[in-house]
Design a protein around this motif. Structure first.
Motif, PDB file in Angstrom:
ATOM      1  N   UNK A  51       0.815  -1.212   0.000  1.00 57.25           N
ATOM      2  CA  UNK A  51       0.000   0.000   0.000  1.00 57.25           C
ATOM      3  C   UNK A  51       0.845   1.258   0.000  1.00 57.25           C
ATOM      4  N   UNK A  52       1.970   1.210   0.716  1.00 57.32           N
ATOM      5  CA  UNK A  52       2.832   2.396   0.793  1.00 57.32           C
ATOM      6  C   UNK A  52       3.403   2.764  -0.569  1.00 57.32           C
ATOM      7  N   UNK A  53       3.630   1.762  -1.418  1.00 55.31           N
ATOM      8  CA  UNK A  53       4.154   2.051  -2.759  1.00 55.31           C
ATOM      9  C   UNK A  53       3.152   2.907  -3.535  1.00 55.31           C
ATOM     10  N   UNK A  54       1.870   2.562  -3.442  1.00 50.68           N
ATOM     11  CA  UNK A  54       0.853   3.326  -4.150  1.00 50.68           C
ATOM     12  C   UNK A  54       0.666   4.716  -3.581  1.00 50.68           C
ATOM     13  N   UNK A  55       0.585   4.813  -2.262  1.00 51.30           N
ATOM     14  CA  UNK A  55       0.389   6.119  -1.641  1.00 51.30           C
ATOM     15  C   UNK A  55       1.609   7.019  -1.844  1.00 51.30           C
ATOM     16  N   UNK A  56       2.811   6.432  -1.830  1.00 56.57           N
ATOM     17  CA  UNK A  56       4.009   7.248  -2.048  1.00 56.57           C
ATOM     18  C   UNK A  56       3.994   7.885  -3.438  1.00 56.57           C
ATOM     19  N   UNK A 111       2.086   9.816  14.363  1.00 55.14           N
ATOM     20  CA  UNK A 111       0.906   9.162  13.807  1.00 55.14           C
ATOM     21  C   UNK A 111       1.211   8.515  12.461  1.00 55.14           C
ATOM     22  N   UNK A 112       2.154   9.077  11.729  1.00 55.75           N
ATOM     23  CA  UNK A 112       2.634   8.461  10.491  1.00 55.75           C
ATOM     24  C   UNK A 112       3.560   7.283  10.806  1.00 55.75           C
ATOM     25  N   UNK A 113       4.558   7.521  11.625  1.00 64.08           N
ATOM     26  CA  UNK A 113       5.635   6.538  11.818  1.00 64.08           C
ATOM     27  C   UNK A 113       5.231   5.368  12.710  1.00 64.08           C
ATOM     28  N   UNK A 114       4.211   5.545  13.548  1.00 61.21           N
ATOM     29  CA  UNK A 114       3.803   4.492  14.483  1.00 61.21           C
ATOM     30  C   UNK A 114       3.470   3.192  13.757  1.00 61.21           C
ATOM     31  N   UNK A 115       3.042   3.301  12.506  1.00 63.99           N
ATOM     32  CA  UNK A 115       2.719   2.114  11.713  1.00 63.99           C
ATOM     33  C   UNK A 115       3.888   1.134  11.698  1.00 63.99           C
ATOM     34  N   UNK A 130       5.271  -0.291   6.256  1.00 63.71           N
ATOM     35  CA  UNK A 130       5.549   1.123   6.033  1.00 63.71           C
ATOM     36  C   UNK A 130       4.262   1.946   6.081  1.00 63.71           C
ATOM     37  N   UNK A 131       4.348   3.209   6.510  1.00 62.72           N
ATOM     38  CA  UNK A 131       3.160   4.064   6.602  1.00 62.72           C
ATOM     39  C   UNK A 131       2.637   4.483   5.237  1.00 62.72           C
ATOM     40  N   UNK A 132       1.385   4.902   5.232  1.00 63.50           N
ATOM     41  CA  UNK A 132       0.737   5.382   4.012  1.00 63.50           C
ATOM     42  C   UNK A 132       0.626   6.902   3.984  1.00 63.50           C
ATOM     43  N   UNK A 133       1.165   7.578   4.983  1.00 65.50           N
ATOM     44  CA  UNK A 133       0.982   9.038   5.106  1.00 65.50           C
ATOM     45  C   UNK A 133       2.332   9.746   5.205  1.00 65.50           C
ATOM     46  N   UNK A 134       3.262   9.389   4.347  1.00 66.34           N
ATOM     47  CA  UNK A 134       4.626   9.931   4.446  1.00 66.34           C
ATOM     48  C   UNK A 134       4.734  11.364   3.934  1.00 66.34           C
ATOM     49  N   UNK A 135       3.624  12.047   3.797  1.00 69.04           N
ATOM     50  CA  UNK A 135       3.640  13.455   3.401  1.00 69.04           C
ATOM     51  C   UNK A 135       4.312  14.327   4.450  1.00 69.04           C
ATOM     52  N   UNK A 136       4.544  13.783   5.649  1.00 69.17           N
ATOM     53  CA  UNK A 136       5.161  14.559   6.726  1.00 69.17           C
ATOM     54  C   UNK A 136       6.686  14.540   6.684  1.00 69.17           C
ATOM     55  N   UNK A 137       7.274  13.787   5.774  1.00 66.00           N
ATOM     56  CA  UNK A 137       8.725  13.585   5.781  1.00 66.00           C
ATOM     57  C   UNK A 137       9.471  14.661   4.994  1.00 66.00           C
ATOM     58  N   UNK A 138       8.884  15.145   3.923  1.00 68.33           N
ATOM     59  CA  UNK A 138       9.607  15.961   2.960  1.00 68.33           C
ATOM     60  C   UNK A 138      10.240  17.239   3.521  1.00 68.33           C
ATOM     61  N   UNK A 243      -3.004   1.851   9.577  1.00 62.36           N
ATOM     62  CA  UNK A 243      -2.492   3.082   8.972  1.00 62.36           C
ATOM     63  C   UNK A 243      -3.012   4.344   9.636  1.00 62.36           C
ATOM     64  N   UNK A 244      -4.189   4.273  10.264  1.00 61.85           N
ATOM     65  CA  UNK A 244      -4.849   5.506  10.716  1.00 61.85           C
ATOM     66  C   UNK A 244      -5.158   5.550  12.210  1.00 61.85           C
ATOM     67  N   UNK A 245      -4.809   4.514  12.979  1.00 59.98           N
ATOM     68  CA  UNK A 245      -5.292   4.438  14.357  1.00 59.98           C
ATOM     69  C   UNK A 245      -4.809   5.601  15.231  1.00 59.98           C
ATOM     70  N   UNK A 246      -3.587   6.071  15.003  1.00 62.52           N
ATOM     71  CA  UNK A 246      -3.092   7.161  15.849  1.00 62.52           C
ATOM     72  C   UNK A 246      -3.720   8.499  15.458  1.00 62.52           C
ATOM     73  N   UNK A 247      -4.020   8.688  14.184  1.00 59.26           N
ATOM     74  CA  UNK A 247      -4.748   9.899  13.777  1.00 59.26           C
ATOM     75  C   UNK A 247      -6.121   9.933  14.440  1.00 59.26           C
ATOM     76  N   UNK A 248      -6.772   8.754  14.489  1.00 56.72           N
ATOM     77  CA  UNK A 248      -8.080   8.684  15.150  1.00 56.72           C
ATOM     78  C   UNK A 248      -7.955   8.994  16.638  1.00 56.72           C
ATOM     79  N   UNK A 249      -6.880   8.509  17.266  1.00 55.05           N
ATOM     80  CA  UNK A 249      -6.665   8.780  18.691  1.00 55.05           C
ATOM     81  C   UNK A 249      -6.415  10.261  18.937  1.00 55.05           C
ATOM     82  N   UNK A 250      -5.665  10.901  18.049  1.00 57.11           N
ATOM     83  CA  UNK A 250      -5.420  12.345  18.176  1.00 57.11           C
ATOM     84  C   UNK A 250      -6.730  13.113  18.063  1.00 57.11           C
ATOM     85  N   UNK A 251      -7.552  12.758  17.076  1.00 57.99           N
ATOM     86  CA  UNK A 251      -8.829  13.447  16.890  1.00 57.99           C
ATOM     87  C   UNK A 251      -9.701  13.306  18.128  1.00 57.99           C
ATOM     88  N   UNK A 252      -9.723  12.108  18.709  1.00 59.78           N
ATOM     89  CA  UNK A 252     -10.518  11.882  19.923  1.00 59.78           C
ATOM     90  C   UNK A 252     -10.001  12.737  21.072  1.00 59.78           C
TER      91      UNK A 252
END
Length: 293
Positions: A51-56, A111-115, A130-138, A243-252
């Protein structure tokens, strides 16, 4: 500039072969002290990797646009030559260290790297989780582009760094000779990084070199057997939830926060941060913000 290969794509057959060899080694020579393999866990790790290959590819569109714009603005140029490639690899590894460290100490980045840390196993398939939200790395690599490193050269160096780290996700390799352990990131050092017990938390962030950790005070050697996973493990093998559990925890946590200061802390402070109650002069409890490592 020369056409540089994608080291990750070229290494996929080696990833598959080495993973199969490791699985067979556990069948032929089990190790009761090792976490080993579990079918659902390994399948989840492989699914996360695919999945990370596609999202990247998706994230690369805006990232390449930003890098290219900055590269065109800077007057500096680093030529791609036989002697500059090792220097670019060294520089990329340095900024990887700070990116990796940042993704452990800032919760929205975590939340990205925890994956990658969410498996309680430690084997070669874990490297593929690997995470699917690596938009935070650049943003961490902008200084390299500003110094004249071509975006394609940076992509090549990043892929080499990722390929190197594949083999260090194993319990089948014990400590290596001291000079190797002193300079390079090894399975022993990376087992510490993936451990969840207190003395091992947030240590050994290096990609290729462990020297950065020694230099910046984040190095810890492997002594006690590591316990892999998170301080609060997840119980799902669903890739989307992984891929998303920590984002959900942050939102909560943000929804339940009592103030804007607490909301900011829930997002931008450490993953373990909580507001601490404090008694006021009148006896009413208020919250003060105090970070946790």
């Amino acid at each position: 500039m020369p056409n540089l290969p994608d080291a990750v794509l070229w290494s996929v057959p080696a990833f598959v072969l080495l993973t199969v060899i490791e699985i067979v080694s556990y069948r032929l020579r089990p190790d009761e002290d090792a976490a080993g393999y579990e079918t659902k866990d390994a399948a989840t790790s492989i699914t996360m990797g695919l999945g990370s290959l596609g999202f990247d590819l998706l994230w690369k569109i805006p990232i390449v646009a930003i890098y290219t714009a900055l590269y065109e603005l800077t007057p500096l140029r680093v030529p791609v030559l036989w002697w500059t490639i090792p220097l670019m690899l060294l520089a990329q590894d340095f900024f990887y260290y700070w990116s990796h460290r940042g993704h452990h100490v800032i919760r929205i980045l975590w939340a990205c790297h925890v994956v990658h840390h969410s498996s309680r196993k430690f084997n070669l398939s874990t490297a593929l989780r690997q995470p699917w939200t690596t938009l935070t790395v650049w943003p961490f690599y902008l200084p390299l582009i500003a110094c004249g490193v071509h975006p394609a050269a940076l992509a090549f160096c990043s892929s080499v760094n990722l390929v190197y780290q594949f083999w260090i996700h194993t319990e089948r390799i014990d400590k290596l000779p001291r000079p190797v352990e002193f300079v390079l990131n090894t399975p022993s050092h990376h087992r510490v990084h993936h451990a969840s017990q207190g003395g091992y938390l947030d240590r050994n962030f290096g990609g290729i070199l462990i020297l950065w950790d020694r230099l910046f005070g984040s190095f810890v050697p492997e002594t006690a057997p590591p316990v892999f996973g998170l301080t609060k493990n997840i119980t799902t093998y669903n890739p989307l939830r992984v891929a998303t559990h920590e984002y959900a925890a942050i939102a909560k946590d943000v929804r339940g926060a009592a103030s804007w200061g607490e909301r900011a802390g829930r997002v931008f402070r450490g993953p373990g941060w909580r507001p601490e109650p404090r008694e006021t002069a009148t006896g009413a409890a208020t919250a003060v913000t105090e970070g946790t490592a």
